[in-house]
Design a protein around this motif. Structure first.
Motif, short mmCIF file in Angstrom:
data_model
loop_
_atom_site.label_atom_id
_atom_site.label_comp_id
_atom_site.label_asym_id
_atom_site.label_seq_id
_atom_site.Cartn_x
_atom_site.Cartn_y
_atom_site.Cartn_z
N VAL A 124 39.82 22.04 46.55
CA VAL A 124 40.34 20.97 45.69
C VAL A 124 40.21 19.66 46.44
O VAL A 124 40.59 19.55 47.61
N CYS A 125 39.68 18.65 45.76
CA CYS A 125 39.51 17.33 46.36
C CYS A 125 40.86 16.77 46.81
O CYS A 125 41.83 16.80 46.06
N THR A 126 40.92 16.29 48.04
CA THR A 126 42.16 15.74 48.59
C THR A 126 42.03 14.27 48.95
O THR A 126 42.97 13.68 49.46
N THR A 127 40.90 13.63 48.66
CA THR A 127 40.68 12.27 49.15
C THR A 127 41.35 11.20 48.31
O THR A 127 41.79 10.20 48.83
N THR A 128 41.43 11.37 47.00
CA THR A 128 41.94 10.29 46.15
C THR A 128 42.99 10.76 45.17
O THR A 128 43.45 9.98 44.36
N GLY A 129 43.35 12.02 45.22
CA GLY A 129 44.29 12.55 44.26
C GLY A 129 43.66 12.95 42.94
O GLY A 129 44.37 13.26 41.99
N CYS A 130 42.34 12.98 42.86
CA CYS A 130 41.67 13.33 41.60
C CYS A 130 41.83 14.81 41.28
O CYS A 130 41.79 15.21 40.13
N GLU A 131 42.00 15.63 42.30
CA GLU A 131 42.22 17.07 42.17
C GLU A 131 41.09 17.83 41.50
O GLU A 131 41.29 18.90 40.93
N SER A 171 39.42 22.94 58.74
CA SER A 171 40.52 23.15 59.68
C SER A 171 41.68 22.21 59.42
O SER A 171 42.80 22.45 59.85
N GLN A 172 41.42 21.12 58.68
CA GLN A 172 42.47 20.16 58.35
C GLN A 172 42.78 20.16 56.85
O GLN A 172 43.55 19.32 56.38
N ASN A 173 42.17 21.10 56.11
CA ASN A 173 42.36 21.19 54.66
C ASN A 173 42.07 19.87 53.95
O ASN A 173 42.80 19.46 53.06
N LEU A 174 41.00 19.20 54.36
CA LEU A 174 40.56 17.96 53.73
C LEU A 174 39.25 18.22 53.01
O LEU A 174 38.31 18.77 53.59
N TYR A 175 39.18 17.79 51.74
CA TYR A 175 38.00 18.04 50.91
C TYR A 175 37.70 16.80 50.08
O TYR A 175 38.63 16.12 49.62
N CYS A 222 33.92 11.45 44.54
CA CYS A 222 34.77 10.63 45.40
C CYS A 222 34.00 10.24 46.67
O CYS A 222 33.01 10.88 47.02
N PRO A 223 34.49 9.21 47.38
CA PRO A 223 33.85 8.87 48.66
C PRO A 223 33.88 10.07 49.60
O PRO A 223 34.88 10.79 49.65
#
Length: 71
Positions: free
Chosen positions: A8-15, A39-43, A48-49
């Motif tokens: 799930v996208c975590t960069t802008t809250g778009c989900e 490893s940081q759960n960032l997607y 998104c950028p």
């Protein structure tokens, strides 16, 4: 779709979300424009950028990470 079966996208809250292939081969997601630091759960999704960009064959911080303030 359970959390382990999707990213799930975590960069802008778009989900935006994408299913992880059954064979756990993430290459199709990367080719589609998804970027991540698992490893940081960032997607980041394709719209998104990006978290990471490829530069001279290496993965470096993309615009999202470059704008983050140090903790």
């Amino acid at each position: 779709m359970s959390k382990s079966d999707a990213i799930v996208c975590t960069t802008t809250g778009c989900e935006n979300a994408a299913a992880v292939p059954e064979d756990r081969d993430h290459r199709p997601l990367w080719m589609a424009g998804w970027r991540w630091i698992g490893s940081q759960n960032l997607y980041s999704c394709p719209t998104c950028p990006p978290l990471l960009i490829e530069e001279d064959g290496a993965h470096v911080a993309g615009p999202v990470l470059s704008r983050r303030q140090p903790a």
